[in-house]
Design an enzyme around this catalytic site. Structure first.
Site, PDB file in Angstrom:
ATOM      1  N   ARG A   1      36.891  43.647  41.944  1.00 27.28           N
ATOM      2  CA  ARG A   1      37.280  44.346  43.157  1.00 27.28           C
ATOM      3  C   ARG A   1      36.305  45.489  43.392  1.00 27.28           C
ATOM      4  NH1 ARG A   1      42.948  46.659  40.632  1.00 27.28           N
ATOM      5  NH2 ARG A   1      42.172  48.607  39.772  1.00 27.28           N
TER       6      ARG A   1
ATOM      7  N   GLU B   1      41.673  52.906  46.134  1.00 20.31           N
ATOM      8  CA  GLU B   1      40.883  53.700  45.188  1.00 20.31           C
ATOM      9  C   GLU B   1      39.390  53.607  45.502  1.00 20.31           C
ATOM     10  OE1 GLU B   1      42.208  52.261  41.398  1.00 20.31           O
ATOM     11  OE2 GLU B   1      44.114  53.315  41.521  1.00 20.31           O
TER      12      GLU B   1
ATOM     13  N   CYS C   1      25.728  51.770  46.533  1.00 22.12           N
ATOM     14  CA  CYS C   1      25.027  50.500  46.770  1.00 22.12           C
ATOM     15  C   CYS C   1      23.575  50.753  47.162  1.00 22.12           C
ATOM     16  CB  CYS C   1      25.764  49.739  47.865  1.00 22.12           C
ATOM     17  SG  CYS C   1      24.969  48.194  48.353  1.00 22.12           S
TER      18      CYS C   1
ATOM     19  N   CYS D   1      21.499  48.181  48.543  1.00 24.35           N
ATOM     20  CA  CYS D   1      21.032  47.024  49.315  1.00 24.35           C
ATOM     21  C   CYS D   1      20.073  47.479  50.417  1.00 24.35           C
ATOM     22  CB  CYS D   1      22.228  46.285  49.916  1.00 24.35           C
ATOM     23  SG  CYS D   1      23.022  47.167  51.273  1.00 24.35           S
TER      24      CYS D   1
ATOM     25  N   CYS E   1      21.693  49.854  52.963  1.00 25.37           N
ATOM     26  CA  CYS E   1      21.928  51.204  52.451  1.00 25.37           C
ATOM     27  C   CYS E   1      20.623  51.992  52.329  1.00 25.37           C
ATOM     28  CB  CYS E   1      22.637  51.140  51.097  1.00 25.37           C
ATOM     29  SG  CYS E   1      24.372  50.661  51.216  1.00 25.37           S
TER      30      CYS E   1
ATOM     31  N   GLU F   1      50.450  55.997  42.911  1.00 26.02           N
ATOM     32  CA  GLU F   1      50.316  55.206  41.685  1.00 26.02           C
ATOM     33  C   GLU F   1      50.336  56.114  40.471  1.00 26.02           C
ATOM     34  OE1 GLU F   1      47.229  52.380  40.974  1.00 26.02           O
ATOM     35  OE2 GLU F   1      47.224  51.659  43.038  1.00 26.02           O
TER      36      GLU F   1
ATOM     37  N   GLU G   1      45.030  42.457  34.701  1.00 21.49           N
ATOM     38  CA  GLU G   1      45.844  43.616  34.321  1.00 21.49           C
ATOM     39  C   GLU G   1      47.241  43.212  33.847  1.00 21.49           C
ATOM     40  OE1 GLU G   1      44.361  47.319  36.906  1.00 21.49           O
ATOM     41  OE2 GLU G   1      44.964  45.625  38.150  1.00 21.49           O
TER      42      GLU G   1
ATOM     43  N   HIS H   1      49.311  45.772  31.733  1.00 21.81           N
ATOM     44  CA  HIS H   1      49.615  47.095  32.269  1.00 21.81           C
ATOM     45  C   HIS H   1      51.117  47.345  32.236  1.00 21.81           C
ATOM     46  CE1 HIS H   1      49.554  50.618  34.874  1.00 21.81           C
ATOM     47  NE2 HIS H   1      48.240  50.617  34.794  1.00 21.81           N
TER      48      HIS H   1
END
Length: 676
Positions: A126, A165, A174, A176, A179, A316, A364, A367
């Site tokens: 992610r 997050e 990044c 690339c 960018c 969270e 996860e 968790h």
């Protein structure tokens, strides 16, 4: 994109359920896409038993919402939102753009993040996207707009979370081609000409001059790069992720979505103040346990002043332990209670656990959870239920009070953190770790109650402000605002290592500082590295201690010494000074005093302006005064899993247990009190 409200009006009339819920909000992250539909009723029954009223869904479900480009399926999402609402539970709806589906990265590989080695990441994790890529921006803004069209006016949606997050995939922005082009434009806008950049960064050193902006590289792992380049790259990367977030916020707001935000983490390097400018509430995630619990208090004290009139949402945190494919150690009895109440006691109106039902597979699955993969209750279930009962019973008190302003603040900014990372000057921890360990922990352990503020914050809320480790002082025009505030009566404490570089991380030509010598009435005779080599100091009251990290040694030019160095190479020179400036005072810490000396200095400076510790208590006891229309209260938490003591100014009653306390009392490990 245009908000097409007519597209779904008739269909949504059958979905909408009136919902009457109010803070305090209490819930968890729920992933209905990962489980058979038949489990939903049992999950919701358990949510009600746990006393939850707000669940967070959707953040990783892009492949379910848009199984192929341009074909959307929100029926399953409507179903769960409606089921929750029917049972009196609201929803935080999340855009799923942290996890692009496989069709997106295979059809458009240019959307993938490029790391410092020039390697594109691939599907499977992610946050592996480029925030600046125009195709990814189009895809992410499209799914956000479609979701807004579906859900923005649904009364069951209490708030929106953008992405998840947000920060760079590998901690570095990044690199690339898109960018790099935008980075060069960023530098061109700032400096105008390549000659001006070369001069500001002093690139004649080692023949580093560039002939064109297009020659300037990204950060590389194995290149000893110029600190000015490192700082500029960090600033550009932050700007990229902020603008990426704002694009979705604009879409959601255009559709009248309420409570739009994104869940920031306690990750330095991302500008929480800047991103919040287009958001309605500050959302925050933390996973602090064991010896790092007080770090969570630091971040609560940091995010609360960002929007002082709107309580933050802690969306969270772990119930008892966290983990990924390996579980972290479990916590002792009482942790769940203390960790949850901290969210509310320190200024929040929501606490959400990650996660509701433990994952059955994947990254996860080890968790922590509210119920396990099999729907069974954990050993700390009774703590979850007890917290919810306490929240309901004390809702009026919590909603009718907020943290009492102590008049004291500590500066900590994202830009200062990145500058310190680019140019740390001495070996050792990063800036955030230093401020927590060397400043925040000693002072809050002594029961000072500071806000942790950005350079943009309004100084007029405070009587005393401490600015450590801010190398460039004039961030957001702070220098002029500080001067006016000091002259109007403020007490400013500067250092260590503040006001020692310009905005390009270059030294000043004629002084180690831009304004400190002039304002503080001192002359810096010596600059001494003291990390791991502390220098002895003696305070004006005769106490002895040490000057650490860095020692600027002063002769006096109108200032008074509050401490002197007592050994070579700075013996006899001033270590801490104070000088009147208008109605206020300028205090310079030439070094980082040891904790006991720092506490002594702060008490001495705060006494005449009524900035003092809340009470006498053990360092492991966190005391948070609250006040408002509902009266006055103290939130009290033991946060280090050991017994502690607290002295009360008068007899007080704990609203969670009904017990009456007076005098000096002993708290059990992780005990929580809500005293009135």
């Amino acid at each position: 994109m245009i908000c097409m409200t007519l597209y779904f009006t008739l269909e949504k009339e059958t979905h909408m359920t009136k919902l009457d819920i109010h803070p305090p909000y209490f819930g968890a992250a729920y992933y209905p896409e990962d489980w058979p539909v038949g489990l939903q009723d049992e999950d919701i029954r358990l949510m009600k038993e746990a006393g939850m009223n707000l669940m967070r869904i959707g953040e990783f479900a892009w492949s379910r919402m848009e199984p192929e480009e341009g074909r959307f399926d929100f029926g399953w999402l409507h179903d769960i939102v409606d089921k929750l609402a029917t049972n009196g539970i609201g929803t935080i709806m999340c855009t799923p753009t942290a996890t692009p589906p496989i069709w997106a990265v295979r059809r458009y590989p240019e959307v993938l993040y490029v790391n410092a080695d020039g390697v594109r990441l691939d599907h499977g994790g992610r946050r592996h996207y480029c925030p600046n890529d125009p195709v990814y921006r189009r895809l992410s803004e499209t799914i956000a707009a479609e979701m807004a069209n579906e859900f923005a006016d649904d009364p069951a949606i209490v708030g929106w979370q953008i992405d998840n997050e947000i920060f760079a995939a590998e901690g570095v922005s990044c690199a690339c081609p898109t960018c790099m082009r935008l980075f060069h434009d960023f530098l061109r806008d700032r400096y105008g000409t390549i000659k001006a950049l070369n001069e500001a960064w002093c690139l004649t050193l080692w023949s580093q001059e560039y002939q064109a902006f297009g020659q300037i590289p990204s950060l590389k792992k194995n290149v000893w790069q110029n600190p000015s380049l490192i700082a500029a790259w960090s600033e550009f990367g932050n700007k990229s992720y902020v603008e990426y977030t704002w694009a979705q916020a604009d879409i959601l707001h255009a559709c009248d979505a309420k409570m739009v935000s994104t869940n920031v983490m306690c990750i330095p390097g991302f500008d929480h103040y800047e991103v919040a400018k287009k958001l309605d509430v500050v959302m925050y995630d933390h996973y602090n346990f064991g010896p790092t619990v007080r770090d969570a208090a630091f971040w609560f004290d940091l995010i609360r002043p960002i929007k002082p009139h709107q309580p933050y949402w802690n969306v969270e945190t772990c119930t008892n332990f966290n983990g990924s494919i390996i579980a972290c150690p479990r916590q002792i009895a009482g942790y769940t209670t203390m960790n949850t109440w901290m969210s509310y006691m320190m200024g929040g109106e929501h606490n959400g656990y990650w996660l509701w039902r433990q994952h059955r597979a994947g990254h996860e699955q080890m968790h922590g959870y509210v119920v396990d993969s099999h729907g069974r209750k954990p050993w700390y279930w009774h703590e979850v239920v007890k917290v919810s009962e306490g929240l309901k019973a004390n809702a009026d008190l919590l909603n009718g009070t907020k943290l009492t302003n102590s008049g004291f603040a500590i500066h900590y900014t994202n830009l200062a953190y990145n500058n310190f990372k680019a140019l740390p000057l001495v070996y050792g921890p990063n800036m955030q770790e230093r401020i927590v360990k060397e400043v925040y922990l000693p002072l809050t352990g002594a029961q000072f109650r500071p806000d942790v503020i950005d350079s943009e914050a309004d100084l007029n809320h405070y009587k005393m402000v401490y600015t450590p480790y801010m190398q460039w002082l004039d961030e957001d025009g702070l220098t002029a605002r500080l001067k006016a505030w000091i002259e109007d009566g403020g007490t400013w404490i500067a250092g260590a290592m503040s006001d020692i570089r310009d905005q390009h991380l270059s030294k000043f030509p004629d002084s180690p500082f831009s304004v400190l010598e002039e304002w503080g009435g001192v002359y810096c005779e010596q600059q001494i590295q003291a990390e791991g080599q502390p220098v002895a100091i003696k305070l004006a009251d005769g106490r002895t201690g040490t000057g650490n990290v860095w020692c600027n040694a002063f002769s006096l030019r109108g200032a008074e010494a509050l401490a002197h160095y007592t050994e070579y190479p700075a013996e006899g020179l001033a270590a801490v000074t104070v000088k009147p400036m208008g109605k206020g005072r300028v205090v310079i810490l030439g070094c980082m005093p040891d904790p006991e000396s720092l506490i002594t200095i702060m008490k001495m400076l705060g006494e005449p302006i009524n900035v003092q510790p809340v009470t006498d208590a053990s360092p492991n006891v966190l005391v948070v005064p609250r006040s408002g229309a509902a009266g006055e209260a103290w939130g009290v938490m033991e946060i280090e899993a050991k017994a502690g003591e607290l002295t009360l100014p008068k007899p007080m009653t704990d609203m969670l247990s009904g017990v009456r306390y007076e005098g000096t009392i002993t708290l059990e490990p992780y005990q929580v009190l809500l005293l009135v």
